[in-house]
Write a protein that holds these residues in place. Structure first.
Motif, PDB file in Angstrom:
ATOM      1  N   VAL A 222      61.807  68.525   5.455  1.00  0.00           N
ATOM      2  CA  VAL A 222      61.404  67.263   6.068  1.00  0.00           C
ATOM      3  C   VAL A 222      62.183  67.020   7.347  1.00  0.00           C
ATOM      4  CG1 VAL A 222      61.436  64.754   5.788  1.00  0.00           C
ATOM      5  CG2 VAL A 222      60.715  66.204   3.889  1.00  0.00           C
ATOM      6  N   SER A 223      61.497  66.538   8.387  1.00  0.00           N
ATOM      7  CA  SER A 223      62.173  66.135   9.620  1.00  0.00           C
ATOM      8  C   SER A 223      61.511  64.892  10.176  1.00  0.00           C
ATOM      9  CB  SER A 223      62.153  67.263  10.662  1.00  0.00           C
ATOM     10  OG  SER A 223      60.824  67.537  11.080  1.00  0.00           O
ATOM     11  N   VAL A 224      62.298  64.086  10.875  1.00  0.00           N
ATOM     12  CA  VAL A 224      61.802  62.898  11.570  1.00  0.00           C
ATOM     13  C   VAL A 224      62.031  63.124  13.053  1.00  0.00           C
ATOM     14  CG1 VAL A 224      62.043  60.408  11.893  1.00  0.00           C
ATOM     15  CG2 VAL A 224      62.333  61.406   9.611  1.00  0.00           C
ATOM     16  N   GLU A 225      60.952  63.106  13.836  1.00  0.00           N
ATOM     17  CA  GLU A 225      61.071  63.491  15.238  1.00  0.00           C
ATOM     18  C   GLU A 225      60.416  62.473  16.166  1.00  0.00           C
ATOM     19  OE1 GLU A 225      60.036  67.512  16.085  1.00  0.00           O
ATOM     20  OE2 GLU A 225      60.770  68.270  14.138  1.00  0.00           O
ATOM     21  N   GLU A 226      61.025  62.303  17.319  1.00  0.00           N
ATOM     22  CA  GLU A 226      60.428  61.497  18.378  1.00  0.00           C
ATOM     23  C   GLU A 226      59.351  62.334  19.054  1.00  0.00           C
ATOM     24  OE1 GLU A 226      61.662  59.734  22.766  1.00  0.00           O
ATOM     25  OE2 GLU A 226      63.210  59.922  21.224  1.00  0.00           O
ATOM     26  N   LEU A 227      58.167  61.769  19.183  1.00  0.00           N
ATOM     27  CA  LEU A 227      57.062  62.512  19.795  1.00  0.00           C
ATOM     28  C   LEU A 227      56.336  61.617  20.779  1.00  0.00           C
ATOM     29  CD1 LEU A 227      55.907  65.416  19.396  1.00  0.00           C
ATOM     30  CD2 LEU A 227      54.088  64.368  18.048  1.00  0.00           C
ATOM     31  N   ASP A 228      56.429  61.986  22.029  1.00  0.00           N
ATOM     32  CA  ASP A 228      55.760  61.260  23.118  1.00  0.00           C
ATOM     33  C   ASP A 228      54.397  61.903  23.325  1.00  0.00           C
ATOM     34  OD1 ASP A 228      54.819  60.198  25.486  1.00  0.00           O
ATOM     35  OD2 ASP A 228      56.724  60.379  26.557  1.00  0.00           O
ATOM     36  N   TRP A 229      53.334  61.201  22.943  1.00  0.00           N
ATOM     37  CA  TRP A 229      51.993  61.783  23.008  1.00  0.00           C
ATOM     38  C   TRP A 229      51.629  62.245  24.407  1.00  0.00           C
ATOM     39  CZ3 TRP A 229      48.871  57.527  19.926  1.00  0.00           C
ATOM     40  CH2 TRP A 229      49.320  57.526  18.592  1.00  0.00           C
ATOM     41  N   GLU A 230      52.079  61.527  25.385  1.00  0.00           N
ATOM     42  CA  GLU A 230      51.666  61.816  26.760  1.00  0.00           C
ATOM     43  C   GLU A 230      52.407  63.001  27.347  1.00  0.00           C
ATOM     44  OE1 GLU A 230      50.667  59.295  30.839  1.00  0.00           O
ATOM     45  OE2 GLU A 230      51.886  58.392  29.251  1.00  0.00           O
ATOM     46  N   ASN A 231      53.649  63.209  26.924  1.00  0.00           N
ATOM     47  CA  ASN A 231      54.483  64.206  27.590  1.00  0.00           C
ATOM     48  C   ASN A 231      54.928  65.365  26.709  1.00  0.00           C
ATOM     49  OD1 ASN A 231      54.579  62.779  30.142  1.00  0.00           O
ATOM     50  ND2 ASN A 231      55.944  61.306  29.142  1.00  0.00           N
ATOM     51  N   VAL A 232      54.485  65.406  25.458  1.00  0.00           N
ATOM     52  CA  VAL A 232      54.899  66.507  24.591  1.00  0.00           C
ATOM     53  C   VAL A 232      54.390  67.833  25.157  1.00  0.00           C
ATOM     54  CG1 VAL A 232      52.889  66.202  23.086  1.00  0.00           C
ATOM     55  CG2 VAL A 232      54.926  67.377  22.228  1.00  0.00           C
ATOM     56  N   SER A 233      55.239  68.838  25.155  1.00  0.00           N
ATOM     57  CA  SER A 233      54.899  70.127  25.773  1.00  0.00           C
ATOM     58  C   SER A 233      54.147  71.026  24.802  1.00  0.00           C
ATOM     59  CB  SER A 233      56.172  70.841  26.233  1.00  0.00           C
ATOM     60  OG  SER A 233      56.962  71.231  25.119  1.00  0.00           O
ATOM     61  N   GLU A 234      53.465  72.014  25.370  1.00  0.00           N
ATOM     62  CA  GLU A 234      52.783  73.003  24.537  1.00  0.00           C
ATOM     63  C   GLU A 234      53.784  73.757  23.677  1.00  0.00           C
ATOM     64  OE1 GLU A 234      49.619  73.258  24.291  1.00  0.00           O
ATOM     65  OE2 GLU A 234      49.062  71.930  25.945  1.00  0.00           O
ATOM     66  N   GLY A 235      54.955  74.040  24.245  1.00  0.00           N
ATOM     67  CA  GLY A 235      55.987  74.743  23.487  1.00  0.00           C
ATOM     68  C   GLY A 235      56.446  73.947  22.277  1.00  0.00           C
ATOM     69  N   ARG A 236      56.570  72.632  22.451  1.00  0.00           N
ATOM     70  CA  ARG A 236      56.978  71.783  21.332  1.00  0.00           C
ATOM     71  C   ARG A 236      55.928  71.810  20.221  1.00  0.00           C
ATOM     72  NH1 ARG A 236      59.381  66.603  20.867  1.00  0.00           N
ATOM     73  NH2 ARG A 236      59.939  66.334  18.667  1.00  0.00           N
ATOM     74  N   LEU A 237      54.670  71.752  20.605  1.00  0.00           N
ATOM     75  CA  LEU A 237      53.599  71.801  19.604  1.00  0.00           C
ATOM     76  C   LEU A 237      53.604  73.137  18.874  1.00  0.00           C
ATOM     77  CD1 LEU A 237      50.654  70.096  21.528  1.00  0.00           C
ATOM     78  CD2 LEU A 237      52.106  69.094  19.753  1.00  0.00           C
ATOM     79  N   ARG A 238      53.844  74.224  19.612  1.00  0.00           N
ATOM     80  CA  ARG A 238      53.892  75.538  18.960  1.00  0.00           C
ATOM     81  C   ARG A 238      55.092  75.640  18.031  1.00  0.00           C
ATOM     82  NH1 ARG A 238      52.218  77.391  24.127  1.00  0.00           N
ATOM     83  NH2 ARG A 238      54.396  77.831  24.671  1.00  0.00           N
ATOM     84  N   ASP A 239      56.217  75.053  18.424  1.00  0.00           N
ATOM     85  CA  ASP A 239      57.412  75.087  17.572  1.00  0.00           C
ATOM     86  C   ASP A 239      57.174  74.324  16.268  1.00  0.00           C
ATOM     87  OD1 ASP A 239      58.785  76.587  19.411  1.00  0.00           O
ATOM     88  OD2 ASP A 239      59.846  74.887  20.309  1.00  0.00           O
ATOM     89  N   ILE A 240      56.481  73.198  16.354  1.00  0.00           N
ATOM     90  CA  ILE A 240      56.165  72.455  15.133  1.00  0.00           C
ATOM     91  C   ILE A 240      55.253  73.288  14.242  1.00  0.00           C
ATOM     92  CG2 ILE A 240      54.966  70.425  14.212  1.00  0.00           C
ATOM     93  CD1 ILE A 240      55.923  68.887  16.695  1.00  0.00           C
ATOM     94  N   GLY A 241      54.281  73.939  14.855  1.00  0.00           N
ATOM     95  CA  GLY A 241      53.428  74.890  14.133  1.00  0.00           C
ATOM     96  C   GLY A 241      52.592  74.268  13.036  1.00  0.00           C
TER      97      GLY A 241
END
Length: 331
Positions: A222-241
């Motif tokens: 489990v993790s709790v993360e700050e996620l900015d919908w407008e500025n989240v990077s493609e790399g961040r999305l891939r890391d979340i997987g």
């Protein structure tokens, strides 16, 4: 509001038994539902049949004296108003006064105003998710500090379909205070669950609630993360997987629809292999124009949707007359 509760409030007592009255009081009280949604009229009918002391004591034991209330109590004000109403109901009968009632009220009256209180939600297993929430719909400049109806709707549906989440990496957008994620982690067995939000106060409350329930979240990363919908990077999305994405009550403001749709489109296209993530969005349709605008933007982004049949069980106390829709997104 459940169907049973609606029947109670409309005076459709029928064959509803005293145990149902007590259960309804327990569920609504511990979730801090508005006091006028509790089945006072049905209680009044039962009291007129001469079962006053026994029934009142049962209700007291399953509310203010319940072990969940002792460990994670609703607000002092809420308990005081509840006990005052319960005493009023009992005093309307010819039964002898109940010391238990006045002792409970006296104890509450001696308490000062608290900075933290809890709302507790019963799950089908009989255990509870207890959360710190705000009493106000809008607090600290956000609507994310309370549990909304679509979150309960989505949670009920997910609990009926645990196979869709078992073993998955699950990302929740706009997690709020955490009911959906905590319930899914307990009963749907995802491999990994990422709670996310953006408002600082919401993230702080979310982290506290996840920690509060952490002992009941075994075998889930489990993790709790700050996620900015407008500025989240493609790399961040891939890391979340994430191979599954869920969200509830995120379609409420036309000003954020563009960035939400852009994010959902990117998530659907972010898979490393040929399979698309499963994306489910539950929405209370308060403003049909805003919801239609959201769907129009999805279409413009090349995203289609299908409507998913909602839950058949009634687990949580919320207004069943609200218009709530659950959709699955597709490219």
């Amino acid at each position: 509001m459940t169907e049973t509760t609606a029947n109670l409030m409309n005076g459709k007592c029928g064959a509803i038994q005293a145990k149902d009255i007590v259960s309804t009081f327990r569920v609504h009280f511990l979730a801090m539902c508005r006091l006028n949604t509790l089945p006072w009229k049905l209680l009044e009918t039962e009291l007129k049949q001469g079962r006053s002391s026994e029934l009142i004591v049962d209700i007291l034991n399953q509310t203010c004296l319940h072990k969940v209330c002792v460990q994670h109590p609703p607000s002092v004000k809420y308990r005081r108003l509840f006990l005052q109403e319960l005493i009023k109901m009992h005093e309307s009968t010819t039964a002898e006064p109940l010391d238990e009632l006045y002792d409970a009220l006296s104890e509450v009256l001696c308490l000062g105003k608290e900075s933290i209180f809890y709302k507790s939600y019963f799950l089908p297993s009989g255990d509870t998710v207890s959360l710190t929430e705000s009493q106000a719909v809008i607090s600290e400049g956000t609507t994310g500090l309370v549990t909304w109806e679509a979150a309960m709707y989505l949670t009920e549906w997910a609990l009926e379909n645990p196979h869709l989440f078992s073993g998955t990496t699950l990302l929740e957008l706009g997690s709020g205070v955490g009911l959906t994620g905590i319930a899914l982690c307990r009963h749907c067995k995802p491999k990994k669950y990422v709670f996310s939000d953006f408002h600082p106060s919401v993230l702080q409350k979310l982290e506290a609630n996840v920690e509060l329930n952490s002992q009941d979240l075994p075998d889930v990363a489990v993790s709790v993360e700050e996620l900015d919908w407008e500025n989240v990077s493609e790399g961040r999305l891939r890391d979340i997987g994430a191979d599954t994405v869920i969200a509830a009550d995120v379609v409420y403001d036309p000003d954020i629809v563009d960035c939400l749709v852009s994010l959902l489109s990117r998530i659907l296209r972010s898979s490393k292999d040929s399979s698309q993530p499963n994306v489910y969005i539950a929405s209370t349709i308060r403003n049909p124009e805003t919801y239609s605008f959201f769907k129009k933007k999805l279409t413009g982004a090349g995203v289609t949707h299908s409507i998913i049949t909602g839950p058949t069980s009634e687990i949580f106390p919320y207004n069943r007359l609200s218009s709530i829709e659950l959709i699955k997104l597709h490219l």
